[in-house]
Design a protein around this motif. Structure first.
Motif, short mmCIF file in Angstrom:
data_model
loop_
_atom_site.label_atom_id
_atom_site.label_comp_id
_atom_site.label_asym_id
_atom_site.label_seq_id
_atom_site.Cartn_x
_atom_site.Cartn_y
_atom_site.Cartn_z
N HIS A 140 -116.92 -16.91 121.60
CA HIS A 140 -116.14 -18.02 121.06
C HIS A 140 -115.37 -17.51 119.85
N SER A 141 -114.17 -18.04 119.66
CA SER A 141 -113.31 -17.50 118.62
C SER A 141 -112.15 -18.45 118.39
N SER A 142 -111.62 -18.43 117.16
CA SER A 142 -110.38 -19.18 116.90
C SER A 142 -109.16 -18.33 117.21
N GLY A 143 -109.38 -17.05 117.55
CA GLY A 143 -108.24 -16.23 117.94
C GLY A 143 -108.45 -14.74 117.93
N ASN A 144 -108.68 -14.15 116.75
CA ASN A 144 -108.70 -12.69 116.64
C ASN A 144 -109.84 -12.03 117.41
N HIS A 145 -111.05 -12.55 117.26
CA HIS A 145 -112.17 -11.96 118.00
C HIS A 145 -112.01 -12.22 119.50
N GLY A 146 -111.42 -13.34 119.84
CA GLY A 146 -111.17 -13.63 121.24
C GLY A 146 -110.21 -12.62 121.86
N GLN A 147 -109.12 -12.35 121.15
CA GLN A 147 -108.17 -11.34 121.63
C GLN A 147 -108.84 -9.98 121.75
N ALA A 148 -109.62 -9.62 120.73
CA ALA A 148 -110.27 -8.31 120.72
C ALA A 148 -111.26 -8.18 121.87
N THR A 149 -112.03 -9.23 122.13
CA THR A 149 -113.02 -9.18 123.21
C THR A 149 -112.33 -9.14 124.57
N ALA A 150 -111.24 -9.88 124.71
CA ALA A 150 -110.48 -9.85 125.96
C ALA A 150 -109.91 -8.44 126.21
N TRP A 151 -109.35 -7.83 125.17
CA TRP A 151 -108.83 -6.45 125.28
C TRP A 151 -109.94 -5.47 125.60
N ALA A 152 -111.06 -5.57 124.88
CA ALA A 152 -112.17 -4.64 125.09
C ALA A 152 -112.74 -4.78 126.49
#
Length: 205
Positions: free
Chosen positions: A80-92
């Protein structure tokens, strides 16, 4: 029950080795005007130039690489994320070939939600409260048998963020102090662990 956090410098050095082929070694910048105003030499570690645009890529890729090494049959990951960790996890996840679901509150910036989808992750919107995020995240984990990668309060996320300090002190060995912005606390935790081990007298703010 909350996971007990226990990260040491060895975890950070392992993370550094593990993620080195996936992330950028971000540059250092200085500014003469700021140096004049402060009477000090100020150095900026440009994590805005990191993969996905933030330091979050370090913790996300470290967590997922370690997870896959320990469990080759892992079905996927969710966070769960408001944005940055979500993008990072999607990329990873895309970088390591894992399915991924990202839970975001409906008020998240459209550009960040678009980036998450462009990385190939399933995007799930939820209500505005932290409890809404957690409930939606746990529902996905249960239904899909996915592993949860928390945004900050996770040993492998903290160790990944700690690699910032290892790079910083390699690039500028004479640092007297490191100033770190705080939200969830994962980045400052990792940086403090690494920096204090490498240079005992360094100050953290």
């Amino acid at each position: 029950m909350a996971t007990k956090l226990a990260v040491n410098f060895g975890d950070v050095t392992d993370a550094c080795r593990r993620i080195s082929n996936f992330i950028h070694k971000t540059p250092i910048f200085t500014n003469n005007k700021i140096n004049e105003l402060t009477g000090r030499n100020i150095y900026f570690k440009a994590e805005n130039l990191q993969k996905t645009g933030s330091f979050k890529a370090r913790g996300a890729i470290n967590s997922i690489l370690k997870l896959k090494a320990e469990n080759s049959s892992v079905a996927g990951v969710v966070t769960h994320s408001s944005g940055n960790h979500g993008q990072a996890t999607a990329w990873a996840s895309r970088s390591t070939g894992l399915p991924c679901s990202i839970v975001v509150p409906k008020y998240s910036p459209a550009v960040k939600m678009a980036a998450i989808k462009e990385y190939g992750a399933e995007l799930i919107q939820c209500g505005p409260l932290p409890t809404d995020r957690m409930a939606a995240c746990e529902k996905v984990a249960q239904e899909k048998n996915y592993e949860i990668i928390p945004p900050f309060d996770h040993n492998d996320v903290i160790a990944g963020q700690g690699t910032i300090a290892m790079e910083f002190l390699e690039q500028v060995p004479d640092l007297d102090a490191i100033l770190v912005p705080i939200s969830g606390g994962g980045m400052i935790s990792g940086i403090a662990i690494a920096a204090k081990h490498i240079k005992h007298g360094i100050k953290g703010k």
